[in-house]
Design an enzyme around this catalytic site. Structure first.
Site, PDB file in Angstrom:
ATOM      1  N   GLY A   1      23.089 -68.983 110.795  1.00 17.30           N
ATOM      2  CA  GLY A   1      23.065 -70.335 110.247  1.00 17.30           C
ATOM      3  C   GLY A   1      24.431 -70.977 110.400  1.00 17.30           C
ATOM      4  CB  CYS A   2      25.499 -74.499 110.746  1.00 16.26           C
ATOM      5  SG  CYS A   2      24.473 -75.298 109.484  1.00 16.26           S
ATOM      6  CE1 TYR A   3      26.897 -76.696 105.007  1.00 15.75           C
ATOM      7  CE2 TYR A   3      24.537 -76.252 105.029  1.00 15.75           C
ATOM      8  CZ  TYR A   3      25.587 -77.144 104.875  1.00 15.75           C
ATOM      9  OH  TYR A   3      25.343 -78.461 104.608  1.00 15.75           O
TER      10      TYR A   3
ATOM     11  CB  THR B   1      28.811 -69.798 111.643  1.00 10.96           C
ATOM     12  OG1 THR B   1      27.532 -69.444 112.192  1.00 10.96           O
ATOM     13  CG2 THR B   1      29.872 -69.589 112.705  1.00 10.96           C
TER      14      THR B   1
END
Length: 325
Positions: A115-117, A119
């Site tokens: 997921g972006c968060y 990462t």
């Protein structure tokens, strides 16, 4: 001979970004399904089993369905949904996460895109937990803001519609139930004993994000200094192409107040790395107060989604890791 790649869900936000990054590469051939057969299980199954690599850009349940259609033992799969991020038998697609992770991704046939968060959060916290500066049982919190593109077509439509039909929100916190879908992967991949308190928000801009972890250094064993935290991060990512750690001078410059601006700090721009597969990590601290703010800047559609998928794809197919990035 070019490797064949099928993007299942190529019409979505992440799928389109991945296709754009792969377009024009001579070492890859992109396979596409007839739009009229996107819901035809037999037609999808044929592509899912004949491609060298498959990238799933689908909702969780649809991803599980697609994986169930794969009977080939040779096809390599990258799933961009949440479905397999903590599943046994799947490799977490963050090559820089540890010294062994790159080889694990390269040798895997089942990779789950982070997921972006997570990462940003994992990038900041995992090395500090591994070094013993943050105890695994420590109560960690994380604040973050992302562009609205991370919410998919529905949220994009709401923010880009005229105010009379959409929203006039400049800042929208969410995840108020404290049950965000990213929490399990945040806990698992940092080595923490407990899930962090996660406070995500959406801003009125399309893409880019800031992930921040505040720390009371006086409450940590040995009361580490901000400089020690920065040194650990710099060592963890030394030589990495896509994860960079700010120098002490860069962090200090950003902490300097602007003259005549009421003491507000210089800009830390969530859009600074848009269009790239890079993530930059900072440590801002006050040694006397024993406090620090760990900050990650990345593109939620780049290193936080499509860029990460392409990076893993390159590794899985034995291609140069930075190709197309």
């Amino acid at each position: 001979m070019a490797h064949t790649v099928f993007i299942d869900g190529e019409a979505g936000t992440t799928g389109l970004q991945i296709r754009d990054r792969l377009q024009g590469r001579r070492d890859l051939e992109i396979l596409s399904i007839d739009p009229e057969k996107r819901k035809d299980a037999d037609a999808r199954a044929e592509l899912l089993n004949t491609a060298d690599a498959v990238i799933l850009c689908l909702p969780d349940e649809a991803s599980k369905e697609a994986v169930g259609l794969i009977t080939s033992n040779s096809v390599r799969v990258i799933d961009a949904s949440t479905a397999y991020r903590t599943a046994p038998g799947w490799t977490y697609g963050f090559p820089e996460m540890s010294k062994d992770q790159r080889a694990a991704v390269a040798g895997s046939k089942r990779v789950s895109n982070p997921g972006c968060y997570p990462t940003g959060f994992i990038g900041l916290v995992k090395p500090l937990v591994a070094a013993g500066l943050i105890p695994s049982a420590y109560p960690v919190s994380v604040n973050a803001i992302s562009g609205y593109s991370g919410g998919g077509k529905g949220l994009i439509g709401e923010f880009e519609a005229p105010v009379t039909a959409g929203t006039n929100d400049a800042f929208r916190p969410y995840g108020l139930t404290l049950m965000h879908k990213h929490l399990p992967e945040m806990k698992l991949n940092t080595g923490l004993d407990h899930e962090p308190i996660f406070a995500p928000a959406v801003g009125r801009y399309a893409q880019g994000m800031i992930v921040e972890v505040p720390l009371a250094l006086w409450a940590l064993p040995g009361a580490p200094t901000p400089a020690q935290l920065l040194d650990v991060l710099a060592e963890a990512y030394a030589g990495e192409q896509f994860v960079q750690v700010a120098t002490p001078e860069e962090c200090a410059d950003l902490q300097k107040a602007r003259a005549g601006a009421g003491g507000y700090n210089a800009d830390l721009d969530p859009e600074a790395l848009n269009g790239t597969n890079k993530m930059k990590l900072y440590v801002f601290g006050n040694k006397e107060k024993g406090q620090a703010r760990l900050v990650a800047v990345l593109d939620n559609l780049g290193k936080g989604a499509s860029g990460a998928a392409v990076q893993s794809l390159n590794l899985m197919l034995g291609l140069p890791e930075g190709e197309g990035l």
